[in-house]
Design an enzyme around this catalytic site. Structure first.
Site, PDB file in Angstrom:
ATOM      1  N   SER A  60       0.911  -1.071  -0.006  1.00  0.00           N
ATOM      2  CA  SER A  60      -0.021  -0.041  -0.012  1.00  0.00           C
ATOM      3  C   SER A  60       0.962   1.331   0.032  1.00  0.00           C
ATOM      4  O   SER A  60       0.385   2.286  -0.583  1.00  0.00           O
ATOM      5  CB  SER A  60      -1.123   0.011   1.014  1.00  0.00           C
ATOM      6  OG  SER A  60      -0.307  -0.322   2.337  1.00  0.00           O
ATOM      7  N   ARG A  83      -6.091  -4.936 -19.708  1.00  0.00           N
ATOM      8  CA  ARG A  83      -6.337  -5.906 -18.853  1.00  0.00           C
ATOM      9  C   ARG A  83      -5.791  -5.466 -17.375  1.00  0.00           C
ATOM     10  O   ARG A  83      -6.447  -6.160 -16.402  1.00  0.00           O
ATOM     11  CB  ARG A  83      -5.601  -7.100 -19.247  1.00  0.00           C
ATOM     12  CG  ARG A  83      -6.420  -7.719 -20.649  1.00  0.00           C
ATOM     13  CD  ARG A  83      -7.969  -7.935 -20.333  1.00  0.00           C
ATOM     14  NE  ARG A  83      -8.355  -8.769 -19.607  1.00  0.00           N
ATOM     15  CZ  ARG A  83      -8.414 -10.040 -19.661  1.00  0.00           C
ATOM     16  NH1 ARG A  83      -8.199 -10.851 -20.720  1.00  0.00           N
ATOM     17  NH2 ARG A  83      -8.885 -10.976 -18.532  1.00  0.00           N
ATOM     18  N   HIS A  84      -4.947  -4.844 -17.377  1.00  0.00           N
ATOM     19  CA  HIS A  84      -4.380  -4.187 -16.079  1.00  0.00           C
ATOM     20  C   HIS A  84      -5.157  -3.341 -15.648  1.00  0.00           C
ATOM     21  O   HIS A  84      -5.283  -2.019 -16.124  1.00  0.00           O
ATOM     22  CB  HIS A  84      -2.909  -3.697 -16.432  1.00  0.00           C
ATOM     23  CG  HIS A  84      -2.006  -4.616 -16.740  1.00  0.00           C
ATOM     24  ND1 HIS A  84      -1.534  -5.615 -15.900  1.00  0.00           N
ATOM     25  CD2 HIS A  84      -1.762  -5.220 -17.973  1.00  0.00           C
ATOM     26  CE1 HIS A  84      -0.752  -6.667 -16.703  1.00  0.00           C
ATOM     27  NE2 HIS A  84      -1.081  -6.177 -18.082  1.00  0.00           N
ATOM     28  N   GLU A  92      -9.474   7.761 -23.728  1.00  0.00           N
ATOM     29  CA  GLU A  92      -9.040   7.162 -24.865  1.00  0.00           C
ATOM     30  C   GLU A  92      -9.636   7.961 -26.096  1.00  0.00           C
ATOM     31  O   GLU A  92     -10.746   8.397 -26.002  1.00  0.00           O
ATOM     32  CB  GLU A  92      -9.317   5.681 -24.913  1.00  0.00           C
ATOM     33  CG  GLU A  92      -8.618   5.231 -26.333  1.00  0.00           C
ATOM     34  CD  GLU A  92      -8.619   3.552 -26.446  1.00  0.00           C
ATOM     35  OE1 GLU A  92      -9.343   3.179 -25.568  1.00  0.00           O
ATOM     36  OE2 GLU A  92      -8.287   3.101 -27.542  1.00  0.00           O
ATOM     37  N   SER A  94     -11.653   8.781 -29.273  1.00  0.00           N
ATOM     38  CA  SER A  94     -12.747   7.806 -29.808  1.00  0.00           C
ATOM     39  C   SER A  94     -13.297   8.124 -31.402  1.00  0.00           C
ATOM     40  O   SER A  94     -13.120   9.205 -31.816  1.00  0.00           O
ATOM     41  CB  SER A  94     -13.982   8.482 -29.024  1.00  0.00           C
ATOM     42  OG  SER A  94     -15.126   7.778 -29.603  1.00  0.00           O
ATOM     43  N   ARG A  96     -15.336   7.209 -32.952  1.00  0.00           N
ATOM     44  CA  ARG A  96     -16.822   7.536 -32.959  1.00  0.00           C
ATOM     45  C   ARG A  96     -16.934   9.091 -33.235  1.00  0.00           C
ATOM     46  O   ARG A  96     -17.943   9.464 -33.951  1.00  0.00           O
ATOM     47  CB  ARG A  96     -17.873   7.481 -31.743  1.00  0.00           C
ATOM     48  CG  ARG A  96     -17.945   6.060 -31.426  1.00  0.00           C
ATOM     49  CD  ARG A  96     -19.079   6.182 -30.227  1.00  0.00           C
ATOM     50  NE  ARG A  96     -20.230   6.679 -30.744  1.00  0.00           N
ATOM     51  CZ  ARG A  96     -21.099   6.878 -29.929  1.00  0.00           C
ATOM     52  NH1 ARG A  96     -20.998   7.113 -28.434  1.00  0.00           N
ATOM     53  NH2 ARG A  96     -22.362   7.366 -30.281  1.00  0.00           N
ATOM     54  N   ARG A 161     -15.367   2.813 -39.052  1.00  0.00           N
ATOM     55  CA  ARG A 161     -14.359   2.338 -38.336  1.00  0.00           C
ATOM     56  C   ARG A 161     -14.445   0.837 -38.303  1.00  0.00           C
ATOM     57  O   ARG A 161     -13.438   0.102 -37.941  1.00  0.00           O
ATOM     58  CB  ARG A 161     -14.079   2.809 -36.930  1.00  0.00           C
ATOM     59  CG  ARG A 161     -15.353   2.398 -36.038  1.00  0.00           C
ATOM     60  CD  ARG A 161     -15.208   3.120 -34.312  1.00  0.00           C
ATOM     61  NE  ARG A 161     -16.307   2.858 -33.796  1.00  0.00           N
ATOM     62  CZ  ARG A 161     -16.172   2.970 -32.296  1.00  0.00           C
ATOM     63  NH1 ARG A 161     -15.213   3.485 -31.683  1.00  0.00           N
ATOM     64  NH2 ARG A 161     -17.393   2.748 -31.608  1.00  0.00           N
ATOM     65  N   ARG A 188       4.264  -7.876 -18.017  1.00  0.00           N
ATOM     66  CA  ARG A 188       4.699  -7.656 -19.347  1.00  0.00           C
ATOM     67  C   ARG A 188       5.873  -7.767 -19.577  1.00  0.00           C
ATOM     68  O   ARG A 188       6.278  -7.762 -20.933  1.00  0.00           O
ATOM     69  CB  ARG A 188       3.893  -6.555 -19.741  1.00  0.00           C
ATOM     70  CG  ARG A 188       2.314  -6.458 -19.640  1.00  0.00           C
ATOM     71  CD  ARG A 188       1.839  -7.611 -20.592  1.00  0.00           C
ATOM     72  NE  ARG A 188       0.318  -7.680 -20.049  1.00  0.00           N
ATOM     73  CZ  ARG A 188      -0.522  -8.483 -20.686  1.00  0.00           C
ATOM     74  NH1 ARG A 188       0.029  -9.411 -21.386  1.00  0.00           N
ATOM     75  NH2 ARG A 188      -1.771  -8.520 -20.392  1.00  0.00           N
TER      76      ARG A 188
HETATM   77  C1  LIG Z   1       1.809 -13.292 -20.812  1.00  0.00           C
HETATM   78  C2  LIG Z   1       0.302 -12.942 -20.525  1.00  0.00           C
HETATM   79  C3  LIG Z   1      -0.363 -13.865 -21.104  1.00  0.00           C
HETATM   80  C4  LIG Z   1      -1.758 -13.534 -20.977  1.00  0.00           C
HETATM   81  N1  LIG Z   1      -2.862 -14.328 -21.966  1.00  0.00           N
HETATM   82  C5  LIG Z   1      -4.174 -14.085 -21.711  1.00  0.00           C
HETATM   83  C6  LIG Z   1      -5.121 -14.863 -22.401  1.00  0.00           C
HETATM   84  O1  LIG Z   1      -4.884 -15.545 -23.209  1.00  0.00           O
HETATM   85  N2  LIG Z   1      -6.338 -14.553 -22.276  1.00  0.00           N
HETATM   86  C7  LIG Z   1      -6.786 -13.596 -21.100  1.00  0.00           C
HETATM   87  O2  LIG Z   1      -8.091 -13.234 -21.149  1.00  0.00           O
HETATM   88  N3  LIG Z   1      -5.988 -12.891 -20.347  1.00  0.00           N
HETATM   89  C8  LIG Z   1      -4.634 -13.171 -20.535  1.00  0.00           C
HETATM   90  N4  LIG Z   1      -3.649 -12.543 -20.082  1.00  0.00           N
HETATM   91  C9  LIG Z   1      -4.087 -11.369 -19.130  1.00  0.00           C
HETATM   92  C10 LIG Z   1      -4.327 -11.778 -17.553  1.00  0.00           C
HETATM   93  O3  LIG Z   1      -5.198 -12.708 -17.179  1.00  0.00           O
HETATM   94  C11 LIG Z   1      -4.395 -10.613 -16.597  1.00  0.00           C
HETATM   95  O4  LIG Z   1      -5.923  -9.994 -16.862  1.00  0.00           O
HETATM   96  C12 LIG Z   1      -3.362  -9.382 -17.090  1.00  0.00           C
HETATM   97  O5  LIG Z   1      -2.304  -9.799 -16.729  1.00  0.00           O
HETATM   98  C13 LIG Z   1      -3.636  -8.282 -15.786  1.00  0.00           C
HETATM   99  O6  LIG Z   1      -3.416  -8.863 -14.649  1.00  0.00           O
HETATM  100  P1  LIG Z   1      -3.362  -7.786 -13.276  1.00  0.00           P
HETATM  101  O7  LIG Z   1      -3.142  -8.992 -12.253  1.00  0.00           O
HETATM  102  O8  LIG Z   1      -2.689  -6.913 -13.345  1.00  0.00           O
HETATM  103  O9  LIG Z   1      -4.912  -7.595 -13.351  1.00  0.00           O
HETATM  104  P2  LIG Z   1      -5.487  -6.273 -12.554  1.00  0.00           P
HETATM  105  O10 LIG Z   1      -7.130  -6.340 -13.096  1.00  0.00           O
HETATM  106  O11 LIG Z   1      -5.150  -4.899 -12.493  1.00  0.00           O
HETATM  107  O12 LIG Z   1      -5.685  -6.671 -10.957  1.00  0.00           O
HETATM  108  C14 LIG Z   1      -4.720  -6.687 -10.052  1.00  0.00           C
HETATM  109  C15 LIG Z   1      -4.521  -7.520  -9.040  1.00  0.00           C
HETATM  110  O13 LIG Z   1      -5.728  -7.265  -8.036  1.00  0.00           O
HETATM  111  C16 LIG Z   1      -6.309  -8.491  -7.868  1.00  0.00           C
HETATM  112  N5  LIG Z   1      -7.801  -8.759  -8.294  1.00  0.00           N
HETATM  113  C17 LIG Z   1      -8.452  -8.047  -9.532  1.00  0.00           C
HETATM  114  N6  LIG Z   1      -9.492  -8.466  -9.765  1.00  0.00           N
HETATM  115  C18 LIG Z   1      -9.801  -9.641  -8.820  1.00  0.00           C
HETATM  116  C19 LIG Z   1     -10.857 -10.365  -8.822  1.00  0.00           C
HETATM  117  N7  LIG Z   1     -11.902 -10.334  -9.578  1.00  0.00           N
HETATM  118  N8  LIG Z   1     -10.950 -11.280  -7.614  1.00  0.00           N
HETATM  119  C20 LIG Z   1      -9.745 -11.384  -6.923  1.00  0.00           C
HETATM  120  N9  LIG Z   1      -8.643 -10.539  -7.073  1.00  0.00           N
HETATM  121  C21 LIG Z   1      -8.583  -9.557  -7.815  1.00  0.00           C
HETATM  122  C22 LIG Z   1      -5.602  -9.710  -8.105  1.00  0.00           C
HETATM  123  O14 LIG Z   1      -4.558  -9.888  -7.184  1.00  0.00           O
HETATM  124  C23 LIG Z   1      -4.696  -9.109  -9.400  1.00  0.00           C
HETATM  125  O15 LIG Z   1      -3.527  -9.585  -9.540  1.00  0.00           O
HETATM  126  C24 LIG Z   1      -2.494 -12.682 -20.122  1.00  0.00           C
HETATM  127  C25 LIG Z   1      -1.441 -11.627 -19.434  1.00  0.00           C
HETATM  128  C26 LIG Z   1      -0.152 -12.167 -19.605  1.00  0.00           C
HETATM  129  C27 LIG Z   1       0.885 -11.366 -18.904  1.00  0.00           C
END
Ligand SMILES: Cc1cc2nc3c(=O)[nH]c(=O)nc-3n(C[C@H](O)[C@H](O)[C@H](O)COP(=O)(O)OP(=O)(O)OC[C@H]3O[C@@H](n4cnc5c(N)ncnc54)[C@H](O)[C@@H]3O)c2cc1C
Length: 225
Positions: A60, A83-84, A92, A94, A96, A161, A188
């Site tokens: 934290s 996804r992060h 972002e 747009s 549109r 688009r 990453r």
């Molecule tokens: C090399 C690689 C390959 C990948 N391939 C795929 C793929 O094929 N398909 C696909 O869909 N994704 C894929 N991903 C995406 C992956 O599953 C994660 O969504 C992404 O890496 C983001 O992770 P994050 O821990 O930063 O997530 P964030 O959503 O930022 O979450 C951060 C942390 O918060 C906690 N957290 C978040 N949400 C929850 C929850 N609902 N419950 C409990 N704890 C939670 C977890 O500790 C998590 O690690 C890939 C990622 C990588 C790095």
């Protein structure tokens, strides 16, 4: 020497550091408030504290420093980047509303598929690289022509688009905590991540490491190439 603020990637991409809030001392003082203490100058003891916090996953205090970036990357990478989610805010461009000419990422080389991985690539370039990159360029040009033709027919940008490829560049502003960027870079920079997204993660490392040298070393050194 001035710190670098912008790094270019691909043919039109970049990562630009817009603003930084906080420093290693911000992390230290967030942690020291537990004991109603504060440091005014960064010391070796503070370095020890940061290393302790990172080692024991006391994350934290690393949420307090904030960073704002402007990033331009192809859509196929932005889908992975987005996804992060935890600790990130994004806005972002747009398509549109914006109908300026789109730009497309064209790799210099096409890598061979790696049969050992479900997804991924080898470092080797395909035998006829020129043929492949030319085919990509032709496909982009064709999509672009159709996009323009649709709008000349009066089709709205939000539908026109639909014909544009995943290689099209998009642009966004992103604000996130130091901890969030460290987590993204850790995931990453893994060799299993796609090369193009590793390049963007490496750009983030280059921009952030000088701003938070002790924290970055403590959180990320083991993951960096
Ligand atoms: C090399 C690689 C390959 C990948 N391939 C795929 C793929 O094929 N398909 C696909 O869909 N994704 C894929 N991903 C995406 C992956 O599953 C994660 O969504 C992404 O890496 C983001 O992770 P994050 O821990 O930063 O997530 P964030 O959503 O930022 O979450 C951060 C942390 O918060 C906690 N957290 C978040 N949400 C929850 C929850 N609902 N419950 C409990 N704890 C939670 C977890 O500790 C998590 O690690 C890939 C990622 C990588 C790095």
């Amino acid at each position: 020497m001035d710190d670098i603020n912008v790094l270019t990637l691909g043919n039109a991409g970049y990562v630009e550091l817009l603003e930084v809030f906080g420093s290693d001392l911000t992390v230290v003082n967030a942690a020291r408030v537990s004991f109603a203490k504060e440091s005014t100058e960064f010391s070796d003891r503070d370095k020890g504290l940061i290393n302790y916090l990172a080692k024991h996953n006391h994350v934290s205090p690393f949420f307090h420093p904030q960073v704002r970036m402007r990033i331009k990357m192809p859509i196929f990478l932005a889908r992975e980047w987005y996804r992060h989610t935890v600790g990130f805010a994004r806005n972002e461009v747009s398509r549109r509303y914006v109908d300026s000419d789109p730009e497309f990422y064209l790799p210099e080389t096409c890598r061979e598929r790696d049969p050992k991985l479900k997804q991924g690539s080898k470092q080797e370039t395909v035998k006829d690289n020129r043929l492949c990159t030319d085919a990509m360029r032709e496909s982009y040009e064709k999509s672009f022509q159709i996009y323009k033709a649709l709008m000349e027919q009066g089709v709205c940008p939000e539908q026109a688009r639909m014909v544009l490829p995943q290689s099209m560049y998009t642009e966004f502003i992103e604000t996130a905590s130091l901890a969030a960027y460290a987590r993204l870079c850790k995931l990453r920079l893994d060799p299993g991540a796609q090369k193009e997204i590793r390049d963007y993660a490496n750009a983030v490392v280059t921009l952030l490491r000088p701003k938070f040298p002790v924290s970055w070393e403590a959180l990320c050194a083991e993951f960096e190439s």
